[in-house]
Motif scaffolding. Sequence first.
Motif, PDB file in Angstrom:
ATOM      1  N   SER A   1      39.264 -31.538   8.957  1.00 52.08           N
ATOM      2  CA  SER A   1      38.246 -32.589   9.287  1.00 52.08           C
ATOM      3  C   SER A   1      37.247 -32.712  10.619  1.00 52.08           C
TER       4      SER A   1
ATOM      5  N   ASN B   1      40.607 -32.569  13.460  1.00 52.16           N
ATOM      6  CA  ASN B   1      41.328 -33.278  12.154  1.00 52.16           C
ATOM      7  C   ASN B   1      42.552 -33.158  12.078  1.00 52.16           C
TER       8      ASN B   1
ATOM      9  N   ASP C   1      45.334 -32.777   9.838  1.00 52.46           N
ATOM     10  CA  ASP C   1      45.601 -32.612   8.761  1.00 52.46           C
ATOM     11  C   ASP C   1      44.820 -34.148   7.839  1.00 52.46           C
ATOM     12  N   PHE C   2      44.429 -33.356   6.504  1.00 53.64           N
ATOM     13  CA  PHE C   2      43.385 -35.172   6.193  1.00 53.64           C
ATOM     14  C   PHE C   2      44.260 -36.545   5.865  1.00 53.64           C
ATOM     15  N   GLY C   3      45.476 -36.052   5.466  1.00 58.05           N
ATOM     16  CA  GLY C   3      46.180 -37.366   5.461  1.00 58.05           C
ATOM     17  C   GLY C   3      46.664 -37.999   6.269  1.00 58.05           C
ATOM     18  N   ASN C   4      46.552 -37.724   7.452  1.00 59.76           N
ATOM     19  CA  ASN C   4      46.905 -38.940   8.494  1.00 59.76           C
ATOM     20  C   ASN C   4      45.430 -38.352   9.963  1.00 59.76           C
ATOM     21  N   GLU C   5      45.512 -39.754   9.526  1.00 63.85           N
ATOM     22  CA  GLU C   5      43.449 -39.806  10.902  1.00 63.85           C
ATOM     23  C   GLU C   5      44.079 -39.920  12.146  1.00 63.85           C
ATOM     24  N   LYS C   6      44.570 -39.114  12.828  1.00 59.27           N
ATOM     25  CA  LYS C   6      44.845 -38.709  14.156  1.00 59.27           C
ATOM     26  C   LYS C   6      44.278 -37.584  14.096  1.00 59.27           C
ATOM     27  N   LEU C   7      42.905 -38.054  15.720  1.00 61.65           N
ATOM     28  CA  LEU C   7      42.216 -36.960  15.604  1.00 61.65           C
ATOM     29  C   LEU C   7      42.637 -36.628  17.135  1.00 61.65           C
TER      30      LEU C   7
END
Lengths: 111, 112
Positions: A32, A91, A93-99
Amino acid sequence: RKEVEQDPGPFNVPEGATVAFNCTYSNSASQSFFWYRQDCRKEPKLLMSVYSSGNEDGRFTAQLNRASQYISLLIRDSKLSDSATYLCVVNWDFGNEKLTFGTGTRLTIIP
Amino acid sequence: DGGITQSPKYLFRKEGQNVTLSCEQNLNHDAMYWYRQDPGQGLRLIYYSQIVNDFQKGDIAEGYSVSREKKESFPLTVTSAQKNPTAFYLCASSARARNEQFFGPGTRLTVL
């Protein structure tokens, strides 16, 4: 190599001109991508998400080049109110919201 | 109006004191984050929480602590162990699997 890299600028551009920024990212698995704008001493605000097919919102166009691992932001007919710092955000990994945030490109529109 | 609030806007602290920064959101977001921003630098992640009663360290967690007892609230404590706490602290939240983060107005902490 930095995870997200931007030209810090400053870019000083006359009102009405077109300006473009690029941002490179190091992780090919990134899913993302976003552009945020941050005014002086304020919080970042989401400007637009960047989709694989590219997207446009009024005078702003964002594009993604996965092969070369960069995203771009184009501002047409620039206004004085466009003066801000533009942050490139990625981002992993789509499953991890860490940016991960770039350090930003500073833009000043000159009357 | 839905949004994220942070308080106070400005905070002054004496060296050696702990201080807690407030962050509240009414967006019904599952995930919340704390960042710190220093002049001329990008945002650095301190802690994040993807669900109530769970949180993870970010890139610069040393000297900070958090709690997530309620979905709406994610307070950050800056402890005396934090070597250089003067900075602009930003709280953010995001909906599950949406990724876009929305920020509160921030707290400027100055250690005297």
